[in-house]
Structure formats: C-alpha cells, structure tokens
Write an enzyme that holds these catalytic residues in place. Structure first.
Site, PDB file in Angstrom:
ATOM      1  N   TYR A 182       4.200  -2.573 -12.841  1.00 34.10           N
ATOM      2  CA  TYR A 182       2.962  -2.796 -13.609  1.00 34.10           C
ATOM      3  C   TYR A 182       3.047  -2.191 -15.004  1.00 34.10           C
ATOM      4  O   TYR A 182       2.052  -1.734 -15.559  1.00 34.10           O
ATOM      5  CB  TYR A 182       1.742  -2.268 -12.820  1.00 34.10           C
ATOM      6  CG  TYR A 182       1.720  -2.807 -11.417  1.00 34.10           C
ATOM      7  CD1 TYR A 182       1.459  -4.152 -11.184  1.00 34.10           C
ATOM      8  CD2 TYR A 182       2.025  -1.998 -10.325  1.00 34.10           C
ATOM      9  CE1 TYR A 182       1.490  -4.672  -9.900  1.00 34.10           C
ATOM     10  CE2 TYR A 182       2.062  -2.510  -9.036  1.00 34.10           C
ATOM     11  CZ  TYR A 182       1.793  -3.848  -8.837  1.00 34.10           C
ATOM     12  OH  TYR A 182       1.833  -4.364  -7.566  1.00 34.10           O
TER      13      TYR A 182
ATOM     14  N   GLY B 220       0.822  -1.201   0.000  1.00 39.45           N
ATOM     15  CA  GLY B 220       0.000   0.000   0.000  1.00 39.45           C
ATOM     16  C   GLY B 220       0.856   1.250   0.000  1.00 39.45           C
ATOM     17  O   GLY B 220       0.355   2.358   0.031  1.00 39.45           O
TER      18      GLY B 220
ATOM     19  N   TYR C 236      -6.026   2.756 -15.019  1.00 42.95           N
ATOM     20  CA  TYR C 236      -6.208   3.287 -13.660  1.00 42.95           C
ATOM     21  C   TYR C 236      -6.330   4.803 -13.640  1.00 42.95           C
ATOM     22  O   TYR C 236      -6.359   5.386 -12.557  1.00 42.95           O
ATOM     23  CB  TYR C 236      -4.994   2.936 -12.793  1.00 42.95           C
ATOM     24  CG  TYR C 236      -4.707   1.477 -12.605  1.00 42.95           C
ATOM     25  CD1 TYR C 236      -5.655   0.616 -12.060  1.00 42.95           C
ATOM     26  CD2 TYR C 236      -3.456   0.949 -12.925  1.00 42.95           C
ATOM     27  CE1 TYR C 236      -5.358  -0.718 -11.850  1.00 42.95           C
ATOM     28  CE2 TYR C 236      -3.160  -0.378 -12.721  1.00 42.95           C
ATOM     29  CZ  TYR C 236      -4.113  -1.210 -12.185  1.00 42.95           C
ATOM     30  OH  TYR C 236      -3.814  -2.527 -11.971  1.00 42.95           O
TER      31      TYR C 236
ATOM     32  N   CYS D  55      -5.076   1.376 -32.053  1.00 47.35           N
ATOM     33  CA  CYS D  55      -6.374   1.815 -32.570  1.00 47.35           C
ATOM     34  C   CYS D  55      -7.440   1.730 -31.482  1.00 47.35           C
ATOM     35  O   CYS D  55      -8.349   0.895 -31.516  1.00 47.35           O
ATOM     36  CB  CYS D  55      -6.741   1.042 -33.822  1.00 47.35           C
ATOM     37  SG  CYS D  55      -5.676   1.542 -35.168  1.00 47.35           S
ATOM     38  N   GLU D  56      -7.233   2.531 -30.502  1.00 45.67           N
ATOM     39  CA  GLU D  56      -8.108   2.779 -29.357  1.00 45.67           C
ATOM     40  C   GLU D  56      -7.665   4.157 -28.891  1.00 45.67           C
ATOM     41  O   GLU D  56      -6.577   4.594 -29.247  1.00 45.67           O
ATOM     42  CB  GLU D  56      -7.800   1.827 -28.182  1.00 45.67           C
ATOM     43  CG  GLU D  56      -8.049   0.383 -28.391  1.00 45.67           C
ATOM     44  CD  GLU D  56      -9.499  -0.019 -28.230  1.00 45.67           C
ATOM     45  OE1 GLU D  56     -10.272   0.709 -27.588  1.00 45.67           O
ATOM     46  OE2 GLU D  56      -9.851  -1.069 -28.785  1.00 45.67           O
TER      47      GLU D  56
ATOM     48  N   ARG E  76      -1.337   1.554 -17.535  1.00 43.05           N
ATOM     49  CA  ARG E  76      -1.785   2.243 -16.319  1.00 43.05           C
ATOM     50  C   ARG E  76      -2.540   3.561 -16.554  1.00 43.05           C
ATOM     51  O   ARG E  76      -3.550   3.812 -15.904  1.00 43.05           O
ATOM     52  CB  ARG E  76      -0.613   2.463 -15.356  1.00 43.05           C
ATOM     53  CG  ARG E  76      -0.003   1.147 -14.851  1.00 43.05           C
ATOM     54  CD  ARG E  76       1.023   1.358 -13.748  1.00 43.05           C
ATOM     55  NE  ARG E  76       0.376   1.635 -12.476  1.00 43.05           N
ATOM     56  CZ  ARG E  76       0.237   2.825 -11.938  1.00 43.05           C
ATOM     57  NH1 ARG E  76       0.726   3.897 -12.528  1.00 43.05           N
ATOM     58  NH2 ARG E  76      -0.389   2.968 -10.795  1.00 43.05           N
TER      59      ARG E  76
ATOM     60  N   PRO F 208       5.875  -5.147  -0.626  1.00 41.47           N
ATOM     61  CA  PRO F 208       5.768  -4.043  -1.574  1.00 41.47           C
ATOM     62  C   PRO F 208       6.128  -4.465  -2.996  1.00 41.47           C
ATOM     63  O   PRO F 208       6.994  -5.330  -3.196  1.00 41.47           O
ATOM     64  CB  PRO F 208       6.803  -3.039  -1.055  1.00 41.47           C
ATOM     65  CG  PRO F 208       7.800  -3.858  -0.303  1.00 41.47           C
ATOM     66  CD  PRO F 208       7.088  -5.085   0.201  1.00 41.47           C
ATOM     67  N   GLY F 209       5.421  -3.906  -3.944  1.00 44.15           N
ATOM     68  CA  GLY F 209       5.790  -4.085  -5.356  1.00 44.15           C
ATOM     69  C   GLY F 209       6.242  -2.742  -5.883  1.00 44.15           C
ATOM     70  O   GLY F 209       7.432  -2.468  -6.067  1.00 44.15           O
TER      71      GLY F 209
HETATM   72  C1  LIG Z   1      -0.164  -6.513  -5.684  1.00 42.00           C
HETATM   73  C2  LIG Z   1       0.054  -6.951  -4.323  1.00 42.00           C
HETATM   74  C3  LIG Z   1       1.016  -6.316  -3.529  1.00 42.00           C
HETATM   75  C4  LIG Z   1       1.855  -5.162  -3.989  1.00 42.00           C
HETATM   76  O1  LIG Z   1       1.169  -3.958  -4.087  1.00 42.00           O
HETATM   77  P1  LIG Z   1       1.976  -2.623  -4.449  1.00 42.00           P
HETATM   78  O2  LIG Z   1       0.972  -1.571  -4.443  1.00 42.00           O
HETATM   79  O3  LIG Z   1       2.601  -2.820  -5.790  1.00 42.00           O
HETATM   80  O4  LIG Z   1       3.033  -2.431  -3.428  1.00 42.00           O
HETATM   81  C5  LIG Z   1       1.197  -6.818  -2.250  1.00 42.00           C
HETATM   82  N1  LIG Z   1       0.489  -7.863  -1.789  1.00 42.00           N
HETATM   83  C6  LIG Z   1      -0.441  -8.485  -2.526  1.00 42.00           C
HETATM   84  C7  LIG Z   1      -1.165  -9.652  -1.973  1.00 42.00           C
HETATM   85  C8  LIG Z   1      -0.685  -8.050  -3.816  1.00 42.00           C
HETATM   86  O5  LIG Z   1      -1.629  -8.663  -4.540  1.00 42.00           O
END
Ligand SMILES: *Cc1c(COP(=O)(O)O)cnc(C)c1O
Length: 410
Positions: free
Chosen positions: A365, A227, A311, A337-338, A307, A269-270
C-alpha cells in the site's frame, strides 16, 4: 508473536548505493524476502491443501506479480483491471479470484468472460448472477461473520456496519437464492480486514464458515481472506503464522472429514507477503528548527506514501547516511502543501541536509496508493533479487502527469 530482527532485510550500504544510482524518492523491494514470506505461510499449512491468492492491490508491479507466481501464489483481484493485469503477468484464469465490492454487474460479467473465479459480496448481485448464469458458472460467496479483534478501525471490514460481504445473519436468504437459481457455489469466503489476525479470533470466524458450509454441497475451497499482522515497530505483536497453521489446519481437516470431501484452504494476504520487503528511500532537503521541534523535510510526501496520514500508521525511519551519528529527536515531514508527516518525534541518528532516510515496511500500500498531488511525479521502483538490482518502473515525469489532459481552444 514477537519478531526479531525485522528490519534486517537490505543492508544500509546497499540501499545507499541504490539511492545514489537511481536517485530519490525511490521504492526498493527485496525479492527473496517476498519468497520467504510465501514459504513461511505454505510451510505453516503444509498439512492441508493451501492456496495463496496474493492480494495484488498491495503492490502490483508486474515483475512482483511474476515473482509471486513463480513462488507458487495466485492472485486476489478487486477490480477488473487487476484481473487483466494478473493475466498479463501470466497467471491463468483459474489462479485468479475476483473479489470486487460495489461494482456493476457488467464488471462481474467481464470477470466471468475472463474465466476467473468470481466472489460475490451482496445479495442483489447474487440474484443477478444466478439469473444470468444459473449453474453454468460457479461462484464464491463472501460472508461477513462479524468478527472484530481490536486493530485499526480504518482497516477493519468485519464490523456490523461494514459494506463488505453478506452478513452471516442473511444466510437463509442466500440459500433461498442459491436453491431457486441452482447456483453452483464453489467457495465460501471471509475477509475481516487488516491487522486483526489473532489465531483464536480467527478460528471463531472459521467455525462460523464451517457451519455455513454444511448448506453448500458443491464447495471446492474455503477462503479465509487475510488480516495477517506484520510488525511495523520493533515490539509489535504479529500473527503467529505457525501457531495459526497448526490450529486452523486441525479444525479444517476435521471439518473436511465431516463435510465428506477434501477442500482447499485459501488465503489472500497482501501486506504479509510484501510489506517488509519494501522501503521508501528519501533525501533530506531541509533540517528546520522551530520553537517546538526539529523538522527533517524530505523529497517525498503523502503523495508517495499515504499510510501515516491516512491510517495513522507507524513506519519505522532510519538515517542510513549517518548510522553512527548521535541520536536526536526529529519530526520527519514531506514536501507536500498539506500536513504530511511521516513520523512524529522519532529518534534518528543526527540528520544532516542531503542524508538519505529509509522508511521501512513500505512494500504494501505504498506505491499502489501513491498519487500526483501537487503535480509531483510518482517515484521509480527497483527490485533487488538474485544478486541483481533492477529498475522495474521508471519515475514519472511531467509528461506522465499531463498525458490525459486535453488542451482545448479557449
Ligand atoms: C485488501 C484485501 C486483502 C489483503 O489484505 P492485507 O491486509 O493486505 O493482507 C485480502 N482480501 C481482500 C478481499 C482484500 O480486499
């Protein structure tokens, strides 16, 4: 927290050179930036036993996974394929948490067979898990504490209608199953979605997990998901990791005392780890003046970075070919073509056909959500790390797009 200098990662000139050498469209990642993000998070939580499980759906090139492993991270995988990819990258099963949503029990069993930590996110699967494994295989339970703090509704997962996790209000039901099947619950988990992480709100969710934890005597970790907000715009508010570290560490250590055992604190975290480390380089094919705006049409589109359209995400765009040019207003669009707009009404240094634009914060992403719409190949990926520039994925060709097509007699 306001971040200074968020777009200072790779120099324009270096990016231009890379674009010239490898062509566009092109994803470029900065290894040291990823390492710095891991270090920042670890440092903020140095007074606890923190484990970082990188949510690899953000960016899953095997070299990036290895870089993160060397930096001391584990992996959070959301499909059995991500589990296997992480294993191929060299992660041990113990370093991997499998957090699927809505998958079959067969897929969960495959995770057990791979020896990774299993995170269960609905009551039906918890029952089957207990029935099948009893107390012989530990599992983690994904709870939904229903905390929501603004942010983008498209990427929230903690709201009341969310399909993710088991509602904290169903805790009694969960406990009944755990007791009757003697399930060994080794972890509790929450992940309330991207872009919501204000320390205070987060602590509220944490307190709910601490409360729930009192009923689970075998815990080894509590996983607070992710998050973390990162800055996409110059003035964006981001998660103050240091402040969060201080506040959560204090509560967590207090909780561990009450609980009677030192637990590990996990995060997954991602975006926080890889977003700012990546740019998408594109070339301007056409500058098109209409009655309403000036379009800069580039050699990429929502097929490569979805994105903005998916989003409504803001990605900063810079004309790296003409940094001294007179600023003008452009709408940057793709070649699909969108309607595939990267950015409306952006002030860019004068854009000429042939210029290279850098689309920032494309590390998370970006590539992983790309596709072949319009029969467009996916771009190549390049890693800048330890003074070297290396191709880490080739651009696709038409052969790749046709690979699984089966041509039959008609
Ligand atoms: C996608 C995901 C994350 C990573 O979310 P970020 O916003 O990219 O940090 C963490 N945990 C779970 C279970 C997810 O599906």
């Amino acid at each position: 927290m306001k971040t200074e200098n968020i777009f200072d990662q790779l120099e324009n000139n270096q990016l231009l050179e890379i674009a010239l050498q490898y062509g566009t469209p092109l994803y470029v990642y900065h290894g040291e930036k990823i390492e710095a993000q891991v270090a920042q998070l670890k440092n903020a939580f140095r007074e606890t036993t923190v484990r970082i499980k990188y949510a690899c759906k953000a960016l899953n090139n095997i070299n990036i996974l290895r870089l993160l492993r060397n930096a001391g991270a584990g992996v959070d995988a959301v499909s059995i394929h991500e589990v296997h990819l992480a294993l191929k990258a060299g992660f041990t099963p113990d370093e991997i948490l499998f957090t699927p949503n809505g998958v079959s029990f067969e897929e969960i069993k495959a995770g057990v067979d791979a020896g990774v930590h299993i995170n269960i996110d609905n009551i039906s699967m918890l029952e089957r898990f207990g029935h099948t494994y009893g107390n012989s295989v530990p599992c983690c339970i994904r709870l939904n504490p229903h905390i929501v703090a603004g942010g983008n509704i498209h990427i929230q997962t903690g709201h009341i209608d969310s399909k993710f996790g088991i509602s904290i209000h169903q805790l009694r039901h969960v406990l009944r199953i755990v007791k009757s099947e003697k399930i060994n619950v080794s972890g509790l988990h929450m992940h309330t979605g991207s872009d919501i992480l204000d320390a205070e709100v987060f602590i509220r969710g944490a307190e709910l997990l601490f409360e729930a934890a009192e009923d689970f005597p075998d815990l080894q970790f509590i996983d607070f998901g992710s998050g973390f907000k990162v800055a996409y715009k110059e003035d964006d508010v981001t998660t103050d990791v240091k402040e969060l570290g201080k506040a959560l560490t204090e509560r967590f250590n207090e909780f561990c005392l009450r609980y009677g055992k030192k637990l590990e604190l996990w995060f997954e975290p991602g975006k926080f780890l890889v977003s700012e480390a990546g740019v998408l380089l594109v070339k301007v094919n056409v500058v098109k003046q209409t009655t309403a705006t000036v379009f800069a049409g580039v050699d990429s589109g929502q097929n490569h970075l979805i994105r903005p359209m998916f989003y409504d995400a803001y990605h900063h765009i810079v004309n790296i070919s003409n940094p001294e040019g007179t600023p003008r207003i452009y709408t940057v669009v793709g070649y699909i073509c969108e309607t595939d707009t990267f950015g409306w009404d952006r002030k860019l240094n004068e854009v000429r056909e042939g210029d290279t634009l850098a689309i920032k914060n494309a590390g998370a992403y970006g590539y992983t959500m790309s596709n072949n719409y319009n029969a467009r190949p996916r771009p190549a990926e390049v890693l800048v790390y330890k003074g070297k520039v290396q191709l880490i994925r080739k651009a696709e060709t038409l052969d790749d797009i046709m690979r699984n097509m089966v041509e039959v007699e008609l």
